[in-house]
Design a protein around this motif. Structure first.
Motif, short mmCIF file in Angstrom:
data_model
loop_
_atom_site.label_atom_id
_atom_site.label_comp_id
_atom_site.label_asym_id
_atom_site.label_seq_id
_atom_site.Cartn_x
_atom_site.Cartn_y
_atom_site.Cartn_z
N THR A 63 0.87 -1.19 0.00
CA THR A 63 0.00 0.00 0.00
C THR A 63 0.90 1.23 0.00
O THR A 63 2.07 1.12 0.34
CB THR A 63 -0.87 0.01 1.26
N PRO A 64 0.34 2.41 -0.35
CA PRO A 64 1.19 3.62 -0.38
C PRO A 64 1.86 3.90 0.96
O PRO A 64 3.03 4.30 0.99
CB PRO A 64 0.20 4.74 -0.70
N GLU A 65 1.15 3.61 2.11
CA GLU A 65 1.79 3.88 3.41
C GLU A 65 3.00 2.99 3.61
O GLU A 65 4.03 3.41 4.11
CB GLU A 65 0.84 3.63 4.59
N GLN A 66 2.81 1.71 3.21
CA GLN A 66 3.91 0.77 3.41
C GLN A 66 5.11 1.14 2.55
O GLN A 66 6.26 1.04 2.96
CB GLN A 66 3.45 -0.66 3.09
N LYS A 67 4.80 1.66 1.31
CA LYS A 67 5.91 2.05 0.41
C LYS A 67 6.68 3.19 1.04
O LYS A 67 7.92 3.22 1.05
CB LYS A 67 5.33 2.51 -0.94
N GLU A 68 5.88 4.14 1.62
CA GLU A 68 6.52 5.31 2.23
C GLU A 68 7.39 4.89 3.40
O GLU A 68 8.52 5.36 3.58
CB GLU A 68 5.41 6.22 2.75
N GLU A 69 6.83 3.94 4.18
CA GLU A 69 7.58 3.45 5.35
C GLU A 69 8.90 2.83 4.93
O GLU A 69 9.94 3.05 5.54
CB GLU A 69 6.72 2.41 6.07
N ARG A 70 8.83 2.02 3.85
CA ARG A 70 10.06 1.34 3.40
C ARG A 70 11.11 2.35 2.95
O ARG A 70 12.29 2.20 3.25
CB ARG A 70 9.73 0.42 2.23
N GLU A 71 10.62 3.42 2.26
CA GLU A 71 11.59 4.42 1.78
C GLU A 71 12.22 5.13 2.95
O GLU A 71 13.42 5.40 2.97
CB GLU A 71 10.89 5.43 0.88
#
Lengths: 398, 229
Positions: B46-54
């Motif tokens: 999800t977009p939140e998870q992508k942001e977290e990973r970055e």
């Protein structure tokens, strides 16, 4: 109520495939259980076998669990099972033993040995927790079902440590008696071998005190009863019983086969933690029980077998990493046991581990939701290194 | 305060800043020990998870404590209970007691299960973890009391409790009950397993204590308006 269909949907359905196993026709056909039990459903489980008679088990049953019939349980194993296994039997309401390679090897040796020659000595050795005591118990069950007289010493280390009462022996001046341990053992011996006690007659007269003696020709049962009731002379009674059995084991008229099963045999040689009244240490040969048992383990009699297990767990003054016969028996012990047939007991193989895992699942022992997944199983293999006792302790709280 | 300062803090700002219990610069992120999070392929994030990973690839991460594992059997509530039971930092003994308790509970339940008739088997709960969590839930108070001074006297005023406080109270009551009200020769794990099984079926001293607290709060309803927050 032993239901064998796995109620949990496991991914590998191959476990439920009806295995086409050839019915071996050597007179050991499918055993039908007692009428009261329910009929088993048709799904074959890969971890259980219907073959409950150790005589008929073979390599094809390796890794599978067989049930010890409840009627046999209390007579064959009043003592001798590991304490955690006893708890497990009480919890699961059944006693299941895994058929493993060391026990099968031992049983095949016992079947083919020549009993007119001096006794063969078998020694089970392996790392801590690998299943030596359980293999010994499996072999004892086999001997029991074959009608042998079983002399099972549950742990020789119990006789060389933690003795509250150490009496000087009346028979021999420099020896010491252990009344409590001896009478306990005699009681359990009586439970195991009820049917032999009336058949075996004594060949010698034993005098206990000025007024008490046991005459020649009396049944062994009387001697054992005397030992249980007169606790003071119970160690000498044990010595007398062992001597009689040794003399009569190979006899042609009414001869029986004698199985001497000793767990933790390395306790008989080595050191004790017992002290005399002047605080000097007691050597094992100064104990009547140990002295008589050593005579039993010698191979100067015939008509039976000696099956022994090494054990580091209860041993005294032995490092925890020691498991080989040379290390645990010491020089004296090894020379007395030599020549013996060593039987190594290894950790679970993959198939055995699978079997154990499925058995625990079947008995509803693995309750943690993650322990029933593949991830959890991999973690169990990693944490326990397939060591049977470590796996058991891990699964206990999962 | 930490939230507003986060924008101004940089990785080179000293790591150790005294902010409440945490001595870490708030710039540092929490460690994420669960493996499942990293197994999700790129496309399914999800977009939140992508942001977290970055964010994780850029920011420094705090060191994980010893009690946190990537094992599938890790349970934070149980770890908290073990920590509360620990004395003098001896976690081995505390963890040992808890594992013995779980084993004991499971043994009792599985024995009951195997001896029960077919119809009753489904009702018996054998999972010690489920029993533990349910028992703790049954011991948590809904409302608490606090001492408020008004006009020279102290009154016991009913107040709402946060989740953390409720969980803490339940665990504390359980541990003190098992330490104090047992026979000299009963071992801790035995008493704990008895209490947990009793609390699971809403009996036992801990649940009684919770009910008494509720009754006290109910009887002091009149003072509720003394609370000003």
């Amino acid at each position: 109520f032993l239901h064998y269909s796995l109620s949990i949907a496991l991914p590998p359905l191959s476990y439920l495939v009806a295995q086409v196993r050839p019915l071996h026709g050597s007179g050991c056909g499918q055993q039908q259980e007692a009428v009261g039990m329910e009929m088993r459903p048709e799904t074959f489980s890969i971890f259980r076998t219907q073959e409950n008679d150790p005589d008929c088990q073979s390599e094809q049953h390796q890794g599978q669990y067989y049930t010890v019939p409840p009627s046999h349980f209390h007579t064959v194993f009043p003592h001798g099972l590991p304490p955690r296994y006893q708890q497990q039997v009480k919890t699961f309401n059944e006693g299941c033993v895994m058929v493993r390679q060391p026990a099968l090897e031992l049983i095949s040796h016992l079947k083919r040995a020549d009993y007119s020659k001096p006794t063969l000595r078998y020694l089970l050795y392996g790392v801590k927790g690998s299943g030596k005591t359980m293999s010994l118990c499996h072999t004892v069950h086999y001997c029991s079902t074959q009608g042998w007289l079983v002399l099972h010493i549950p742990d020789a280390h119990l006789w060389v440590k933690n003795c509250k009462e150490l009496l000087p022996s009346s028979y021999h001046a420099s020896r010491f008696d252990q009344p409590i341990q001896a009478s306990n053992w005699l009681r359990n011996f009586r439970t195991t071998n009820e049917n032999f006690l009336s058949k075996i007659k004594l060949r010698q007269r034993y005098v206990w005190t000025k007024r008490e003696s046991t005459e020649e020709g009396q049944p062994l049962g009387e001697l054992v009863d005397m030992g249980v009731s007169r606790v003071k002379s119970s160690s000498d009674v044990v010595g007398a019983v062992l001597k009689e059995l040794r003399l009569q084991a190979g006899g042609t008229e009414g001869g029986f086969r004698l199985a001497v099963a000793v767990d933790g045999v390395n306790g008989l040689w080595g050191r004790t933690t017992l002290k005399k009244e002047d605080k000097s240490p007691v050597a094992p040969e100064e104990l009547t029980l140990v002295h008589n048992l050593r005579k039993m383990i010698n191979n100067d009699w015939c008509g039976g077998a000696v099956i022994a297990t090494l054990s580091q767990t209860g041993s005294l003054y032995a490092p925890s990493s020691a498991y080989l016969p040379q290390e645990l028996l010491g020089e004296e012990g090894f020379d007395s046991m030599d020549p013996f047939i060593p039987v190594p007991v290894s950790l679970y193989s993959e198939k055995e581990f699978e079997s154990c895992y499925l058995y625990y699942l079947d008995r509803h022992w693995l309750q943690h939701p993650h322990s029933q997944t593949e991830e959890g199983k991999k973690e169990l293999i990693f944490l326990s290194n397939r060591n049977p006792s470590v796996l058991e302790r891990l699964c206990a709280f999962l | 305060m930490a939230a507003s300062l986060t924008g101004l803090l940089k990785p080179w700002t000293p790591r150790v800043l005294l902010v409440r219990w945490s001595r870490y610069n708030p710039y540092y992120l929490e460690p994420g020990p669960r493996k499942e999070v990293y197994h999700i392929p790129e496309t399914e994030l999800t977009p939140e998870q992508k942001e977290e990973r970055e964010l994780k690839s850029v920011r420094p991460i705090k060191a994980a404590t010893n009690s946190v594992t990537s094992s599938v059997f890790n349970d934070p509530v149980l770890s908290k209970f073990v920590n509360m039971m620990m004395k003098d930092g001896d976690k081995i003994i505390a963890k040992g007691i808890i594992t013995q308790t779980l084993e004991n509970m499971k043994r009792k339940q599985v024995e009951k299960y195997h001896k029960a008739p077919e119809g009753k088997k489904a009702e018996i709960e054998c999972n010690p973890y489920a029993i533990f969590h349910q028992a703790l839930e049954n011991c948590k108070p809904v409302i608490g009391l606090t001492s408020i001074q008004k006009g020279g006297k102290f009154y016991q005023v009913p107040i709402p409790l946060t989740d953390n406080r409720r969980r803490f109270l339940a665990m504390k009551w359980m541990i003190t009950e098992c330490r104090d009200n047992k026979h000299r020769r009963t071992l801790m794990y035995e008493k704990l397993s008895q209490e947990l099984l009793a609390a699971f079926s809403k009996e036992g001293n801990v649940v009684k204590r919770k009910h008494e607290l509720h009754k006290m709060a109910e009887s002091n309803r009149a003072y509720a308006h003394y609370r000003w927050w």
